[in-house]
Design an enzyme around this catalytic site. Structure first.
Site, PDB file in Angstrom:
ATOM      1  N   HIS A  60      74.421  44.071 -32.899  1.00  0.00           N
ATOM      2  CA  HIS A  60      73.617  45.127 -33.550  1.00  0.00           C
ATOM      3  C   HIS A  60      74.511  46.138 -34.263  1.00  0.00           C
ATOM      4  CE1 HIS A  60      69.765  47.636 -33.441  1.00  0.00           C
ATOM      5  NE2 HIS A  60      70.639  48.371 -34.100  1.00  0.00           N
ATOM      6  N   HIS A  62      74.724  48.465 -38.269  1.00  0.00           N
ATOM      7  CA  HIS A  62      74.146  48.772 -39.594  1.00  0.00           C
ATOM      8  C   HIS A  62      75.313  48.826 -40.577  1.00  0.00           C
ATOM      9  CE1 HIS A  62      70.131  50.176 -38.004  1.00  0.00           C
ATOM     10  NE2 HIS A  62      70.875  50.183 -36.905  1.00  0.00           N
ATOM     11  N   GLN A 155      63.704  50.948 -42.356  1.00  0.00           N
ATOM     12  CA  GLN A 155      64.117  52.200 -41.701  1.00  0.00           C
ATOM     13  C   GLN A 155      63.042  53.290 -41.757  1.00  0.00           C
ATOM     14  OE1 GLN A 155      67.564  53.602 -40.189  1.00  0.00           O
ATOM     15  NE2 GLN A 155      65.660  54.498 -39.473  1.00  0.00           N
ATOM     16  N   HIS A 213      63.884  47.581 -33.739  1.00  0.00           N
ATOM     17  CA  HIS A 213      64.301  48.861 -33.160  1.00  0.00           C
ATOM     18  C   HIS A 213      63.080  49.349 -32.387  1.00  0.00           C
ATOM     19  CE1 HIS A 213      67.703  48.789 -35.860  1.00  0.00           C
ATOM     20  NE2 HIS A 213      68.134  49.948 -35.422  1.00  0.00           N
ATOM     21  N   GLU A 216      63.196  53.821 -29.585  1.00  0.00           N
ATOM     22  CA  GLU A 216      64.470  54.545 -29.596  1.00  0.00           C
ATOM     23  C   GLU A 216      64.163  56.051 -29.644  1.00  0.00           C
ATOM     24  OE1 GLU A 216      67.077  54.018 -32.953  1.00  0.00           O
ATOM     25  OE2 GLU A 216      68.839  54.688 -31.822  1.00  0.00           O
ATOM     26  N   ASP A 312      76.357  49.314 -33.173  1.00  0.00           N
ATOM     27  CA  ASP A 312      75.327  50.047 -33.929  1.00  0.00           C
ATOM     28  C   ASP A 312      75.892  50.745 -35.162  1.00  0.00           C
ATOM     29  OD1 ASP A 312      72.671  50.660 -34.419  1.00  0.00           O
ATOM     30  OD2 ASP A 312      72.567  52.335 -33.025  1.00  0.00           O
ATOM     31  N   TRP A 318      74.613  58.628 -38.094  1.00  0.00           N
ATOM     32  CA  TRP A 318      74.149  58.701 -36.709  1.00  0.00           C
ATOM     33  C   TRP A 318      75.296  58.855 -35.721  1.00  0.00           C
ATOM     34  CZ3 TRP A 318      72.095  55.409 -40.403  1.00  0.00           C
ATOM     35  CH2 TRP A 318      70.746  55.641 -40.732  1.00  0.00           C
TER      36      TRP A 318
HETATM   37  N1  17E Z   1      68.616  53.720 -37.682  1.00  0.00           N
HETATM   38  C1  17E Z   1      67.853  53.844 -36.570  1.00  0.00           C
HETATM   39  O1  17E Z   1      66.619  53.895 -36.659  1.00  0.00           O
HETATM   40  N2  17E Z   1      68.447  53.905 -35.370  1.00  0.00           N
HETATM   41  C2  17E Z   1      69.768  53.844 -35.266  1.00  0.00           C
HETATM   42  N3  17E Z   1      70.326  53.910 -34.066  1.00  0.00           N
HETATM   43  C3  17E Z   1      70.568  53.732 -36.429  1.00  0.00           C
HETATM   44  C4  17E Z   1      69.948  53.670 -37.626  1.00  0.00           C
HETATM   45  C5  17E Z   1      72.051  53.682 -36.317  1.00  0.00           C
HETATM   46 FE   FE2 Z   2      70.228  50.400 -34.778  1.00  0.00          FE
END
Ligand code: 17E
Ligand code: FE2
Length: 415
Positions: A60, A62, A155, A213, A216, A312, A318
């Site tokens: 995982h 980005h 996203q 995702h 989170e 990540d 982030w």
């Molecule tokens: N985008 C997201 O929704 N969550 C993350 N942890 C990252 C990007 C890095």
């Molecule tokens: Fe992520």
């Protein structure tokens, strides 16, 4: 008749089992493994009892946002939401060249540290789909030395803007390997549930994997994991489905967590935790006690579910740190999840190797005769030793070729 010889023999390799063996490589394949290979190699390397294992897997990351920390500004609150906002500004100026350059630089950084299998999310919430196209181009460019899977990741949510649903489908048709989503970021619970159904519909229609995702957030009411698991069970997609992050699972009450665990065990889905970043992103609205914001890694692992770990972020909105080293990730997981038992520490190593391979549904992974000769040699004697010292990788072999080599530096004591 001259005795049979191999292209390359690695002598005295210590496997994770502790056994010490010789490994012969011919062309792109592992040709022989035994206690002592009698034949000669055209080339031979004395490994001297160091740990030899299959390459690290980063399940995982980005890559589209990697190496943009501070552009156009720093994430001062340290939250997921400020990160999404900053990235929203930075992504207005994406070009194919910009994304490809940063993605390649990051992959090279990872490969030098033994990571040869990577799953990257590509933001597909922009009309031009620049991030996705760039990562698909990179996937092709690097395929001789690193295997890249690309997730079409909306996203900004599938239902956040009217055009997003169409963009996700377009991204899947362009050749993404995996369909992604972000249900906890959709406007409503209903939109979140609907988004998961949409993801399964696309994945089934185009025969893709799924990596969402999921939850989170520290909100104990965020319960999209149960929806993902139920869809995986009913559709029969099971092991092709992955729930990433699932940090809210760390906040669920134990009665609900117990019920959920039964469903998860039946669903057979994979989990990815990203401890480096979630230990910093989560708990930001808490005073004290402050939650750790990482999913129940130890309990999932004990329940026999497949858990892998991701980096990540490498220097993005982030998480401004990040080295690409998967041993840093395993080290953080071990601390945050309190996996300090010996078998638990070994499990954390497996989470950045074999378990990651399972999440990515790789075949041809592992040190076995007939498999592709992709393997790494660590300056360590065991999984525990490798994690404790975050030991350097001395050699990286990809598909039979030496890709990277590092000399071990020593500190001299002068007293
Ligand atoms: N985008 C997201 O929704 N969550 C993350 N942890 C990252 C990007 C890095
Ligand atoms: Fe992520």
């Amino acid at each position: 008749m001259s005795p049979k010889s191999y292209g390359l023999i690695l002598r005295q390799c210590r496997l994770v089992s502790g056994d010490v063996v010789d490994i012969a490589i011919d062309g792109k394949k592992i040709a022989a493994i035994s206690e002592q290979i009698k034949e000669r190699g055209e080339e031979e390397i004395l490994i001297g009892g160091r740990l030899v294992c299959p390459p690290f897997v980063d399940s995982h990351i980005h890559l589209d946002s990697a190496l943009t920390a501070g552009e156009p500004r720093w994430n001062e609150s340290g939250t997921l939401f400020e990160g999404i906002k900053i990235w929203g500004e930075r992504k207005q100026s994406l070009s194919l060249k910009d994304v490809k350059k940063r993605a390649l630089e990051t992959l090279k950084l990872q490969a030098m540290q033994g990571v040869l299998f990577v799953r990257s999310h590509a933001d597909v919430s922009e009309d031009s789909l620049t991030a996705l196209q760039a990562l698909l181009d990179v996937r092709e460019e690097v395929k001789d030395w690193i295997t890249l899977q690309v997730v079409a990741f909306p996203q900004d949510g599938i239902y956040g803007k009217p055009e997003n649903k169409k963009l996700l489908k377009e991204a899947v048709k362009m050749g993404a390997d995996v369909v992604g989503g972000i249900p906890h970021y959709e406007f409503t619970r209903e939109d979140g549930v609907k988004s998961i159904h949409k993801i399964f519909e696309l994945a089934e229609e185009y025969n893709k994997l799924i990596d969402v995702h999921c939850d989170e957030i520290d909100d104990e009411q965020s319960r999209f994991l149960e929806v993902v698991a139920a869809c995986a069970l009913r559709s029969g997609m099971g092991e092709k489905v992955t729930a990433s992050h699932t940090t809210a699972f760390g906040s669920y009450n134990d009665a609900y967590a117990y019920k959920l665990m039964g469903l998860l065990e039946r669903s057979r889905i994979n989990f990815i935790a990203n401890p480096l970043i979630n230990i910093t992103l989560q708990g930001r609205m808490d005073s004290y006690p402050k939650r750790r914001g990482v999913t129940r890694v130890k309990e999932l692992w004990r329940g026999g579910l497949n858990v892998s770990l991701g980096h990540d972020c490498v220097q993005d909105p982030w998480y401004s740190l990040g080295t690409g080293n998967m041993l840093d990730v395993a080290y953080m997981a071990l601390h945050v999840c309190q996996m300090t038992g010996l078998a638990e520490i070994d499990a954390c190593f497996d989470m950045v190797t074999v378990n990651g391979a399972k999440t990515l549904q790789l075949n041809d992974y592992g040190i076995a005769v007939g498999n592709s000769a992709s393997l790494i040699i660590l300056d360590a004697v065991s999984r525990f030793d490798a994690i404790r010292r975050r030991a350097p990788v001395c050699y990286v072999f990809s598909q039979g070729k030496l890709l990277a080599q590092r000399s071990i530096s020593e500190t001299k004591w002068h007293l």
